[in-house]
Enzyme design. Structure first.
Site, PDB file in Angstrom:
ATOM      1  N   ARG A 143       0.821  -1.219   0.000  1.00  0.00           N
ATOM      2  CA  ARG A 143       0.000   0.000   0.000  1.00  0.00           C
ATOM      3  C   ARG A 143       0.849   1.261   0.000  1.00  0.00           C
ATOM      4  O   ARG A 143       0.365   2.332  -0.363  1.00  0.00           O
ATOM      5  CB  ARG A 143      -0.944   0.016   1.213  1.00  0.00           C
ATOM      6  CG  ARG A 143      -2.142  -0.867   1.046  1.00  0.00           C
ATOM      7  CD  ARG A 143      -3.282  -0.439   1.916  1.00  0.00           C
ATOM      8  NE  ARG A 143      -2.971  -0.438   3.332  1.00  0.00           N
ATOM      9  CZ  ARG A 143      -3.871  -0.236   4.287  1.00  0.00           C
ATOM     10  NH1 ARG A 143      -5.127  -0.009   3.970  1.00  0.00           N
ATOM     11  NH2 ARG A 143      -3.529  -0.247   5.552  1.00  0.00           N
ATOM     12  N   VAL A 173      -9.729   0.759  -3.874  1.00  0.00           N
ATOM     13  CA  VAL A 173      -9.038  -0.524  -3.730  1.00  0.00           C
ATOM     14  C   VAL A 173      -8.000  -0.492  -2.613  1.00  0.00           C
ATOM     15  O   VAL A 173      -7.623   0.560  -2.121  1.00  0.00           O
ATOM     16  CB  VAL A 173      -8.371  -0.943  -5.057  1.00  0.00           C
ATOM     17  CG1 VAL A 173      -9.411  -1.081  -6.152  1.00  0.00           C
ATOM     18  CG2 VAL A 173      -7.295   0.062  -5.477  1.00  0.00           C
ATOM     19  N   GLU A 174      -7.540  -1.696  -2.234  1.00  0.00           N
ATOM     20  CA  GLU A 174      -6.540  -1.889  -1.171  1.00  0.00           C
ATOM     21  C   GLU A 174      -6.959  -1.203   0.124  1.00  0.00           C
ATOM     22  O   GLU A 174      -6.144  -0.589   0.826  1.00  0.00           O
ATOM     23  CB  GLU A 174      -5.155  -1.402  -1.629  1.00  0.00           C
ATOM     24  CG  GLU A 174      -4.552  -2.286  -2.702  1.00  0.00           C
ATOM     25  CD  GLU A 174      -3.085  -1.993  -2.973  1.00  0.00           C
ATOM     26  OE1 GLU A 174      -2.519  -1.118  -2.285  1.00  0.00           O
ATOM     27  OE2 GLU A 174      -2.507  -2.630  -3.861  1.00  0.00           O
ATOM     28  N   GLY A 175      -8.224  -1.313   0.467  1.00  0.00           N
ATOM     29  CA  GLY A 175      -8.754  -0.694   1.680  1.00  0.00           C
ATOM     30  C   GLY A 175      -9.399   0.630   1.348  1.00  0.00           C
ATOM     31  O   GLY A 175      -8.705   1.591   1.016  1.00  0.00           O
TER      32      GLY A 175
END
Length: 757
Positions: free
Chosen positions: A317, A439-441
Site C-alpha cells: 500500500r 481498492v486496497e482498503g
C-alpha cells in the site's frame, strides 16, 4: 512499604480495576493487525517532541545504475508501446507485444530476489517504474503493479516454504505464471473477516495419489488479472469439521495457491472498472481440491491468513497507489501550468487570473509534497521496515490528493479536458480516480479507523504497553506492569501539556528545530508546536473516551488527518534538504506548510468541539488553540507558486522529474511544443504591445523581421493545435460503437419545379 508499592496498591489499583472493565480486550483480528508492521517516523510525531535529527539522518533516495538503466530503457520502451485511448475503446487489452515485453524484461518480477530470477529492485525503483508507466498508461501501470504488490509473490517471499519459493518464484519472475489474488467478495469488502469462502479439510486425489487437502468453494469479485491469471492466491476460511488435523474446527482465514486450470475454477469474465480496460473480473470455484502443501507457508500457516495479508499490505500500500497518484499529480501540474500559459482570454494568459493561480499553486505544491512523501516512504521500506501506519497514510492521502489535483486540472483546462479523444491527456486518469480511492482498503475506512486507530496504539510511547499489561491473566503481574506504564504515561502527558501550552502561546517561537536549516527553521518550530498539540489532544481523547474512541470515527478521522499532514510536511522538508535546499523551490515548501497548518488547526478545532467531555474540550482549547489561527498561504505566495509551473523554470522540470521526456502522448507533445514557443515569443509579443501594432503592421514597418514573423506564426499555429479538441465522423464513431449505423449517403438534390414538369 516503598513509595512505589504504596502508589501501586492505593492509587493505581482502582484505576487498573476500572481499566480492565472499561477497555475492551483486543480481538484476535485487531491484535494481528496491530502486530503487522512497525512504527517509524510517525512515532516521533506522536511523541509531541520529534527528534528532527532522526529525520535528517534518513538516507536520501537513490537508484542504482541498474535500476536507472531499466527505467531509461525497457520502461520507456513499454510506455511507447501503449495507448490507453485505443486500449479502452478499441482493443480492450494491452497489445500482445507489450504483454510479451513485460514478461521478457521482468516487469512482473521486480520485487522477486535475483536468486529466484527476479530483478530484485528496491522499493524506490519499483515505485519509479510504476510512476513512469502511470504517466503514460493506467492500464499498463495496474498490470505491472499487481504482481509486485499484494499477491502471491509478496506472500511467498515473506511466508512461503523453501519448496514453494523454489517452484513458484522463478515462474512468477519470468511471467510463466501470471498471478492474481482473490480477497474481496460480495459479503466481504473492507471487512475481510466476514468472508464466506471456505476450505474444508478432507482427503482427495492429487497427481494420482490420495492426500490430505482442502475442498475449496469461493466467489470473489473485483480481482485484477483474474481473467488471465494462471495461479490464484486465495483467501478463505479454513474449517476442519472431521478433526483430521486436530481438535480445532474453525481454523480461520488462510491463504493458498490455486492453479486456475483445476476442475471447478472459473475465470475469464471481466469487469470494466470506470471504463479502464485492465484485466479485472470475478472468479468462482466449486469443490476445487488442493493439497495442504498449497497453503502459503505450509500447514504451519493455516489460520494465519489475516496476519499475512496485513503484513503484505504494510509494504504494497505504500508503493503502488502512491506512485500512480504521484504520477497523476505531476501530470496535472505539468500540463495545467503549460495550458494556462498558452491559453489566453481577454488578451492575457489565463495563468495570470487570480482564480486560476489558486488552482495552479495547489497543483504545484501538492505535486512536490506528494512525491516527497512517496520517496521518504520508499526509503523507509528499503531500510527493511514494514510501515503499516505510514502505508495507510500514503494510500489514502495520496489518492485523495490525486483527486484534488485532477479536479483542479480539469477546472483549468475546462472544455479542453471534457472532450474525449486521443489528444485529451487528462480524461482517462480522471475517470480512474475512484479506483485508487476504493481498492486496497477503502479510503473512508482507512481514514476513520486505521490511520489514528492503529497509529495511536502502535506509535504512542505508552498506550500499547498499557493495553498489553491489562491482557496479562495474573492479576498481580498485570497490576505491577500497568503501574509502571500508566505512571510513565502520566509523566509523558504532563510534559506534553506544558510543551503544548508554551509552544502554542509563543507561536512555536522557542520550539525545537534542527540547526543550520535557515529558511525553513521556522517551519520546523511550528511543526514541533503542532506535534505537541496533537499528542496532548490524543491523550485526552483516550482519557475521556477510553475504548469508546473506536466508535467515534469522526474524531479518529480528524486526528488521523493531523498525523497525515505532519507526515507529508516532514517529507516535504526532507526533500527540500535532500535536493540541496533549492531556493527556487522554497515557495512550494512554504505553501505546503501554510496549507498543512491551516488543516491541522481546523481538524483539532473540530475534535475539541466534539469531545463529549466538554471540560476537556475547553481546557485543551485554552492550551493548544489561542485565538490567532493559521490562515493558509498568502496571495503573494500563491502567485509565486503558480508562476513556478506556468513559466519555464527549473522547479517545473523537477516536479515532473523527466516523466514526459521521450514517451509522452501526442497531446502532451503538442502542448510542450506550444509552451516553448509561447515562452520564446513572449519578448516579441511584448514589443508589439509596446508599439501598439498588429503583427502585420509591425512587419510592414520593419519592427519585426521575417524570421520573427515566422516564429510568431509558428507559435500561433501550435497554440491553435493545443486549444483544438477531437471530433469524429459517424464512420469513425462506428469503430467505438458497433451498434451505430454508418453514415447514410447524401440525398440527391431535388429537381426544381420547372424541370419536374
Amino acid at each position: 512499604m516503598t513509595l512505589r508499592h504504596f502508589r501501586r496498591d492505593h492509587i493505581t489499583k482502582p484505576i487498573h480495576r476500572w481499566a480492565r472493565g472499561a477497555l475492551p480486550s483486543l480481538s484476535e483480528t485487531e491484535a494481528e493487525a496491530l502486530n503487522a508492521g512497525e512504527v517509524w517516523w510517525e512515532a516521533e510525531l506522536f511523541s509531541g517532541n520529534p527528534d528532527w535529527r532522526k529525520l535528517q539522518q534518513v538516507d536520501a533516495p537513490r537508484l542504482t545504475d541498474e535500476e536507472q538503466a531499466f527505467i531509461d530503457g525497457p520502461c520507456r520502451k513499454l510506455c511507447e508501446m501503449v495507448d490507453d485511448w485505443k486500449v479502452n475503446r478499441l482493443t480492450a487489452d494491452l497489445p500482445g507485444d507489450a504483454w510479451q515485453m513485460m514478461r521478457d524484461d521482468g516487469f512482473f518480477g521486480m520485487i522477486i530476489p535475483k536468486e529466484y530470477g527476479g530483478l530484485g529492485f528496491s522499493a524506490l525503483a519499483h515505485s519509479e517504474v510504476v510512476r513512469l508507466i502511470s504517466s503514460r498508461s493506467l492500464v499498463a501501470a495496474v498490470t505491472v503493479m499487481v504482481p509486485n504488490s499484494l499477491g502471491p509473490g509478496e506472500l511467498l517471499m515473506q511466508f512461503g516454504t523453501q519448496a514453494q519459493k523454489d517452484h513458484w518464484l522463478p515462474r512468477l519472475a519470468d511471467g510463466t505464471e501470471l498471478p492474481a489474488f482473490g480477497l474481496t467478495s460480495e459479503e466481504a469488502g473492507s471487512d475481510a473477516a466476514a468472508m464466506v469462502d471456505t476450505g474444508i479439510v478432507c482427503e482427495g486425489e492429487w497427481e494420482g495419489k490420495t492426500v490430505l487437502g482442502l475442498r475449496l468453494n469461493w466467489s470473489k469479485r473485483y480481482i485484477t488479472l483474474s481473467p488471465v491469471c494462471t495461479v490464484l492466491g486465495l483467501a478463505f476460511k479454513m474449517r476442519d469439521p472431521d478433526g483430521l488435523l486436530g481438535e480445532t474446527e474453525d481454523i480461520g482465514i488462510t491463504c493458498a495457491l490455486v492453479p486456475t486450470h483445476l476442475d471447478g475454477v472459473e475465470i475469464g469474465r471481466r469487469h470494466i472498472p470506470a471504463g479502464q480496460m485492465f484485466q479485472n473480473g470475478p472468479t468462482t470455484g466449486t469443490d476445487v481440491f488442493i493439497p495442504l502443501d498449497n497453503i502459503i507457508g505450509g500447514s504451519d500457516y493455516a489460520g494465519k491468513g489475516w496476519m499475512m495479508l496485513m503484513s503484505a499490505l504494510a509494504a504494497g500500500r505504500g508503493i503502488s497507489l502512491p506512485s500512480l497518484s504521484a504520477a497523476a499529480s505531476a501530470l496535472a501540474a505539468h500540463t495545467s501550468g503549460a495550458y494556462a500559459r498558452v491559453r489566453q482570454q481577454f488578451g492575457i494568459p489565463v495563468s495570470k487570473f487570480g482564480g486560476v493561480q489558486e488552482s495552479l499553486a495547489r497543483l504545484a505544491a501538492n505535486a512536490y509534497a506528494l512525491d516527497a512523501a512517496r520517496q521518504l516512504t520508499c526509503v523507509g521500506l528499503d531500510e527493511g521496515r514494514a510501515l503499516a501506519v505510514i502505508s495507510g497514510i500514503m494510500k489514502s492521502n495520496a489518492t485523495y490528493r490525486m483527486r484534488d489535483a485532477l479536479n483542479d486540472a480539469m477546472d483549468i483546462h475546462s472544455g479542453k479536458a471534457v472532450i474525449d479523444g486521443p489528444n485529451n491527456y487528462l480524461s482517462e486518469i480522471y475517470k480512474a480516480v475512484p479506483i485508487g480511492i476504493t481498492v486496497e482498503g477503502a479510503n473512508i475506512l482507512t481514514r476513520s479507523l486505521i490511520i489514528f486507530g492503529q497509529g495511536s496504539i502502535r506509535a504512542h510511547p505508552h498506550i500499547l504497553d498499557e493495553m498489553q499489561s491489562l491482557e496479562i491473566e495474573d492479576g498481580e503481574e498485570s497490576l505491577d506492569a500497568f503501574d509502571r506504564h500508566f505512571w510513565a504515561h502520566v509523566g509523558h502527558t504532563t510534559r506534553t501539556l506544558f510543551r503544548a501550552l508554551g509552544r502554542a502561546w509563543t507561536h512555536g517561537l522557542f520550539a525545537p528545530a534542527p540547526k543550520d536549516t535557515g529558511a525553513v527553521r521556522a517551519i520546523y518550530r511550528r511543526m514541533s508546536r503542532w506535534s505537541a498539540a496533537f499528542a496532548l489532544v490524543s491523550d485526552f481523547a483516550f482519557l475521556t473516551l477510553g475504548g469508546g474512541l473506536k466508535q467515534r470515527e469522526m474524531i479518529s478521522a480528524r486526528l488521523g488527518d493531523v498525523l497525515s499532514e505532519l507526515y507529508f510536511l516532514s517529507a516535504t522538508l526532507k526533500r527540500w534538504e535532500d535536493e540541496g535546499c533549492q531556493e527556487a523551490d522554497l515557495p512550494l515548501v512554504r505553501f505546503t506548510a501554510e496549507t498543512a497548518f491551516e488543516k491541522i488547526s481546523k481538524s483539532l478545532d473540530l475534535v475539541l468541539a466534539n469531545l463529549p467531555a466538554r471540560w476537556a474540550g475547553w481546557l485543551l482549547r485554552a492550551v493548544t488553540l489561542p485565538k490567532w489561527a493559521s490562515r493558509g498561504p498568502s496571495d503573494t505566495l500563491t502567485e509565486e507558486c503558480a508562476d513556478l509551473i506556468s513559466e519555464r523554470t527549473p522547479t517545473r522540470e523537477r516536479l515532473s522529474g523527466a516523466l514526459f521526456h521521450g514517451c509522452a502522448g501526442e497531446g502532451i507533445v503538442k502542448l510542450e511544443t506550444a509552451f516553448d514557443l509561447v515562452i520564446d515569443c513572449a519578448p516579441l509579443e511584448k514589443r508589439l504591445r509596446k508599439a501598439d501594432m498588429s503583427q502585420q503592421q509591425a512587419l510592414d514597418a520593419g519592427k519585426i523581421t521575417e524570421a520573427e514573423n515566422d516564429s510568431l506564426n509558428a507559435m500561433k499555429s501550435a497554440v491553435q493545435q493545443v486549444v483544438a479538441v477531437d471530433d469524429f465522423s459517424r464512420d469513425e464513431l462506428a469503430a467505438f460503437f458497433p451498434g451505430l449505423k454508418p453514415s447514410r449517403p447524401k440525398r440527391p438534390a431535388k429537381a426544381s419545379g420547372k424541370a419536374a414538369k
